[in-house]
Design a protein around this motif. Structure first.
Motif, PDB file in Angstrom:
ATOM      1  N   TYR A   1     -12.099  -0.488  -7.458  1.00 37.47           N
ATOM      2  CA  TYR A   1     -12.960   0.591  -6.991  1.00 37.47           C
ATOM      3  C   TYR A   1     -13.692   1.271  -8.144  1.00 37.47           C
ATOM      4  N   ARG A   2     -14.079   0.480  -9.121  1.00 35.03           N
ATOM      5  CA  ARG A   2     -14.866   1.054 -10.211  1.00 35.03           C
ATOM      6  C   ARG A   2     -16.198   1.589  -9.696  1.00 35.03           C
ATOM      7  N   ASN A   3     -16.717   0.883  -8.680  1.00 32.15           N
ATOM      8  CA  ASN A   3     -17.932   1.365  -8.019  1.00 32.15           C
ATOM      9  C   ASN A   3     -17.525   2.273  -6.863  1.00 32.15           C
ATOM     10  N   PRO A   4     -17.775   3.577  -6.943  1.00 35.36           N
ATOM     11  CA  PRO A   4     -17.319   4.511  -5.892  1.00 35.36           C
ATOM     12  C   PRO A   4     -17.890   4.192  -4.512  1.00 35.36           C
ATOM     13  N   GLU A   5     -19.070   3.563  -4.443  1.00 35.98           N
ATOM     14  CA  GLU A   5     -19.663   3.247  -3.148  1.00 35.98           C
ATOM     15  C   GLU A   5     -18.803   2.255  -2.376  1.00 35.98           C
ATOM     16  N   LEU A   6     -18.134   1.358  -3.097  1.00 35.92           N
ATOM     17  CA  LEU A   6     -17.245   0.393  -2.453  1.00 35.92           C
ATOM     18  C   LEU A   6     -16.046   1.105  -1.836  1.00 35.92           C
ATOM     19  N   LEU A   7     -15.575   2.121  -2.505  1.00 33.65           N
ATOM     20  CA  LEU A   7     -14.466   2.909  -1.967  1.00 33.65           C
ATOM     21  C   LEU A   7     -14.880   3.597  -0.665  1.00 33.65           C
ATOM     22  N   LEU A   8     -16.063   4.203  -0.665  1.00 32.57           N
ATOM     23  CA  LEU A   8     -16.534   4.859   0.547  1.00 32.57           C
ATOM     24  C   LEU A   8     -16.689   3.851   1.684  1.00 32.57           C
ATOM     25  N   LYS A   9     -17.114   2.633   1.364  1.00 31.90           N
ATOM     26  CA  LYS A   9     -17.274   1.603   2.390  1.00 31.90           C
ATOM     27  C   LYS A   9     -15.929   1.225   2.999  1.00 31.90           C
ATOM     28  N   ASP A  10     -14.922   1.021   2.153  1.00 33.42           N
ATOM     29  CA  ASP A  10     -13.602   0.644   2.660  1.00 33.42           C
ATOM     30  C   ASP A  10     -12.944   1.777   3.454  1.00 33.42           C
ATOM     31  N   MET A  11     -13.332   2.986   3.161  1.00 33.76           N
ATOM     32  CA  MET A  11     -12.769   4.125   3.872  1.00 33.76           C
ATOM     33  C   MET A  11     -13.565   4.485   5.123  1.00 33.76           C
ATOM     34  N   GLY A  12     -14.575   3.693   5.423  1.00 39.22           N
ATOM     35  CA  GLY A  12     -15.384   3.947   6.621  1.00 39.22           C
ATOM     36  C   GLY A  12     -16.306   5.136   6.469  1.00 39.22           C
ATOM     37  N   MET A  13     -16.680   5.457   5.228  1.00 43.59           N
ATOM     38  CA  MET A  13     -17.532   6.620   4.994  1.00 43.59           C
ATOM     39  C   MET A  13     -18.874   6.263   4.373  1.00 43.59           C
ATOM     40  N   GLN A  14     -19.180   5.021   4.301  1.00 42.68           N
ATOM     41  CA  GLN A  14     -20.432   4.612   3.666  1.00 42.68           C
ATOM     42  C   GLN A  14     -21.631   5.163   4.445  1.00 42.68           C
ATOM     43  N   GLY A  15     -22.582   5.674   3.708  1.00 35.49           N
ATOM     44  CA  GLY A  15     -23.788   6.203   4.341  1.00 35.49           C
ATOM     45  C   GLY A  15     -23.637   7.610   4.906  1.00 35.49           C
ATOM     46  N   GLU A  16     -22.442   8.209   4.812  1.00 32.83           N
ATOM     47  CA  GLU A  16     -22.249   9.567   5.329  1.00 32.83           C
ATOM     48  C   GLU A  16     -22.925  10.571   4.396  1.00 32.83           C
ATOM     49  N   ASP A  17     -23.637  11.518   4.991  1.00 37.90           N
ATOM     50  CA  ASP A  17     -24.351  12.530   4.231  1.00 37.90           C
ATOM     51  C   ASP A  17     -23.493  13.793   4.143  1.00 37.90           C
ATOM     52  N   TYR A  18     -23.182  14.196   2.921  1.00 41.82           N
ATOM     53  CA  TYR A  18     -22.314  15.375   2.773  1.00 41.82           C
ATOM     54  C   TYR A  18     -22.992  16.648   3.297  1.00 41.82           C
ATOM     55  N   LYS A  19     -24.316  16.682   3.273  1.00 36.18           N
ATOM     56  CA  LYS A  19     -25.009  17.850   3.814  1.00 36.18           C
ATOM     57  C   LYS A  19     -24.790  17.958   5.329  1.00 36.18           C
ATOM     58  N   MET A  20     -24.828  16.820   6.009  1.00 33.69           N
ATOM     59  CA  MET A  20     -24.596  16.826   7.452  1.00 33.69           C
ATOM     60  C   MET A  20     -23.177  17.271   7.776  1.00 33.69           C
ATOM     61  N   GLN A  21     -22.204  16.824   6.972  1.00 34.28           N
ATOM     62  CA  GLN A  21     -20.810  17.244   7.172  1.00 34.28           C
ATOM     63  C   GLN A  21     -20.688  18.763   7.001  1.00 34.28           C
TER      64      GLN A  21
END
Length: 639
Positions: free
Chosen positions: A576-596
């Motif tokens: 998980y050196r690339n944080p985007e891969l971590l977000l993908k595996d956690m089902g959070m890829q593409g989530e906008d923190y502003k919307m949350q």
């Protein structure tokens, strides 16, 4: 002239010209309260279907300038009658209640009366002077000058003998002084009618004597003073001008204390010399139910008033005779000149400013709470920051960052849910008397405690978030830190709103159970699906949306890991050196923190609106009683 000299001068004039300033600023006419065929029914809580009459077609008239005691054994209906006459209870009431021979209008009558409840609950951490001045600002209107308010406050304080504790804070007052302060606060706007529920309970003999002297002083100002009392001693009993005795919902005596013994003798229940009259009549109605019917028939359920004429002859006069006080045609009868005055003397924004000033003064003096909150946030920040020390940029410890995010969420959740659950019911109890006596609107109070908690909450939260952010070695990016802080504060505010919602519906004991029970599933839903990638079931996605903590976890994760440079890797391989891969595996890829963040704010508004509705339902007994009454009535008709 020095303030002490002013007080001494006014003390000398106190008895010759009582409340001269107050009568000039807030003049009120005398008020007589008359009720006929008053009946009150409630649905039996055990059977759920039967109706029980607590008051049974009783009659009476309580006059201005008289101190009236409502007496009777436990369960006789004393507090019920007081609550109905004060307007605290309206649903399930039948019969007529008249004010100066006119039908009572609740919106107007609430402006005219003050209800002093049994518990002497006064605002803490305020001196007698400060408490009185805040009451004067809220109850006398913005058109009254400051010097006039001070003059009124001094007059009332001197009338009630509170000069010696003028600068004493309420928590250091004796029981008798606190009782007098409760009355003084309500006298500020010169109400024509004062209701007191068990004013002598919890007081010693000396304090009881002082209390009775106080009430007599008030009646000398042509005020109508009505109180409930269980079994007064003989010395206290003779001090009342009128006694109204209830038993099993019926009136069994109505008249002067001196007339009670001759009345009992005429009814063939002579009072033994070893008994006090008050104790004897309560004992005979409790021991023999037939006595209630006999006494009730003689007194005609309150239609007859018993009095002693020239201290010799017992006279039975009709309550509804020609001695009813004159009818006031002037609008000043109500103490109101227009619709705005009927509601509150000052505007909602003025109420808010006054309440905020009072609340900030109380908070500033509450050193222990401020110290505990600061230490709690500081110690928790150090603890969580130390547990996850310098792991924020370590690719081999990326999964630990999810534990870090959950820890931050759990901190804000428990800190800001449980504190309102434990404290808010006490705040409501303090506010209940002021709200019912029309000091201010519920909107002003609700905005006040919402806004008053923000400065300290934001300061402590920023301190906690700064500690955990720096100690865990998160990116030194100001924009990322600001959104991280905004996410934490929003979760804290939403948790606080949930705490207010629970606290507005439940007492402390039940609220602590409901609060802790509600937080467990919210936290479980926040963690659900971590590692499922996009494989979360559709129905679970819907259920997960009911947990605002889920949006907090996603928001924190997106804030820390989205659009970020590769993490440091000290091992041969870091998946998980690339944080985007971590977000993908956690089902959070593409989530906008502003919307949350916006969704969390939506939950915050929802919880606070529901808390306001719950508080209004809890405080407005008229609304809650009517809902229960009409619901029961519909069920009864169907049966």
């Amino acid at each position: 002239m020095h303030k002490n000299e002013i007080m001494e001068k006014q003390v000398a004039l106190r008895y010759n010209q009582p409340l001269q300033q107050l009568n000039r600023i807030a003049k009120r006419p005398p008020v007589d309260i008359e009720f006929q065929d008053l009946t009150y029914s409630v649905r039996d809580s055990y059977t759920g279907s039967d109706w029980r009459q607590l008051l049974k077609s009783i009659n009476g008239k309580f006059r201005s300038g008289e101190l009236t005691a409502i007496m009777g054994p436990s369960g006789a209906g004393k507090s019920t009658l007081l609550n109905i006459l004060a307007g605290y209870v309206t649903a399930g009431v039948k019969g007529s209640i008249k004010i100066n021979d006119r039908p009572r209008t609740m919106k107007v009558f609430k402006k005219m009366c003050a209800y002093i409840m049994q518990e002497d609950i006064v605002q803490p951490r305020l001196t007698v002077k400060e408490a009185m001045m805040y009451a004067a600002k809220l109850k006398l209107g913005s058109e009254i000058r400051q010097c006039e308010r001070e003059a009124v406050v001094l007059e009332v304080i001197q009338l009630l003998g509170l000069e010696k504790c003028y600068e004493t804070r309420s928590e250091f007052l004796s029981g008798g002084q606190r009782k007098r302060l409760s009355v003084a606060l309500e006298l500020v706007n010169n109400p024509p009618v004062i209701f007191l529920d068990e004013p002598t309970s919890g007081l010693d003999n000396f304090a009881i004597k002082q209390c009775m002297e106080l009430l007599h002083k008030i009646t000398q100002l042509d005020r109508t003073v009505i109180c409930t009392i269980h079994q007064p001693p003989a010395s206290l009993f003779q001090n009342f001008d009128q006694v109204y005795v209830l038993a099993n919902g019926y009136c069994v005596y109505n008249g002067s204390p001196a007339s009670l013994v001759p009345f009992l003798a005429r009814a063939n229940f002579p009072c033994p010399s070893t008994y006090t009259p008050a104790d004897y009549i309560i004992e005979i109605v409790q021991s023999n139910p037939d006595t209630i019917s006999s006494l009730n028939n003689i007194i005609q359920n309150g239609k007859i008033n018993m009095m002693i004429k020239d201290k010799k002859e017992l006279v039975m006069s009709s309550v509804f005779g020609s001695d009813i006080c004159e009818i006031y045609n002037d609008p000043i009868q109500t103490g109101c000149n227009n619709d705005q005055d009927i509601l509150f003397p000052v505007s909602v924004w003025s109420q808010l400013a006054i309440l905020l000033s009072r609340t900030f003064l109380q908070m500033r003096r509450n050193h222990s709470v401020i110290t505990i909150q600061v230490l709690h946030h500081f110690a928790s920040g150090i603890l969580i920051g130390t547990i996850f020390f310098q792991l924020g940029n370590d690719a081999s410890q990326t999964l630990s960052m999810f534990k870090y995010i959950l820890s931050v969420n759990v901190f804000f959740m428990y800190t800001y849910v449980m504190v309102p659950v434990l404290i808010f019911p006490l705040e409501v109890k303090l506010m209940e008397r002021e709200y019912f006596n029309r000091w201010y609107s519920l909107k002003a109070y609700y905005f006040c405690f919402t806004l008053a908690s923000l400065p300290l909450m934001i300061l402590c939260s920023v301190m906690f978030l700064t500690l955990v952010y720096i100690l865990s070695d998160q990116p030194m990016d100001m924009n990322r830190f600001l959104w991280f802080s905004a996410m934490g504060i929003s979760v804290g505010l939403t948790s606080q709103g949930l705490g207010y919602l629970i606290g507005s519906f439940f007492n402390i004991t039940n609220g602590s159970v409901v609060g802790s029970s509600a937080l467990a599933p919210l936290l479980a839903l926040a963690c659900y699906g971590m590692g499922y990638k996009s494989g979360i079931e559709p129905f679970m996605k819907v259920i997960m949306c009911f947990s605002y903590l889920r949006f907090g976890v996603v928001g924190f994760s997106a804030t820390l890991f989205s659009k970020r440079e590769p993490l440091n890797c000290n091992d041969l391989y870091c998946h998980y050196r690339n944080p985007e891969l971590l977000l993908k595996d956690m089902g959070m890829q593409g989530e906008d923190y502003k919307m949350q963040f916006y969704i969390i704010l939506g939950y915050m508004l929802l919880f606070r609106v529901l808390a306001y509705c719950g508080l209004k339902y809890r405080l407005t007994s008229e609304l809650s009683n009517k809902i229960v009454y009409f619901a029961a009535k519909i069920v009864r008709q169907k049966e």
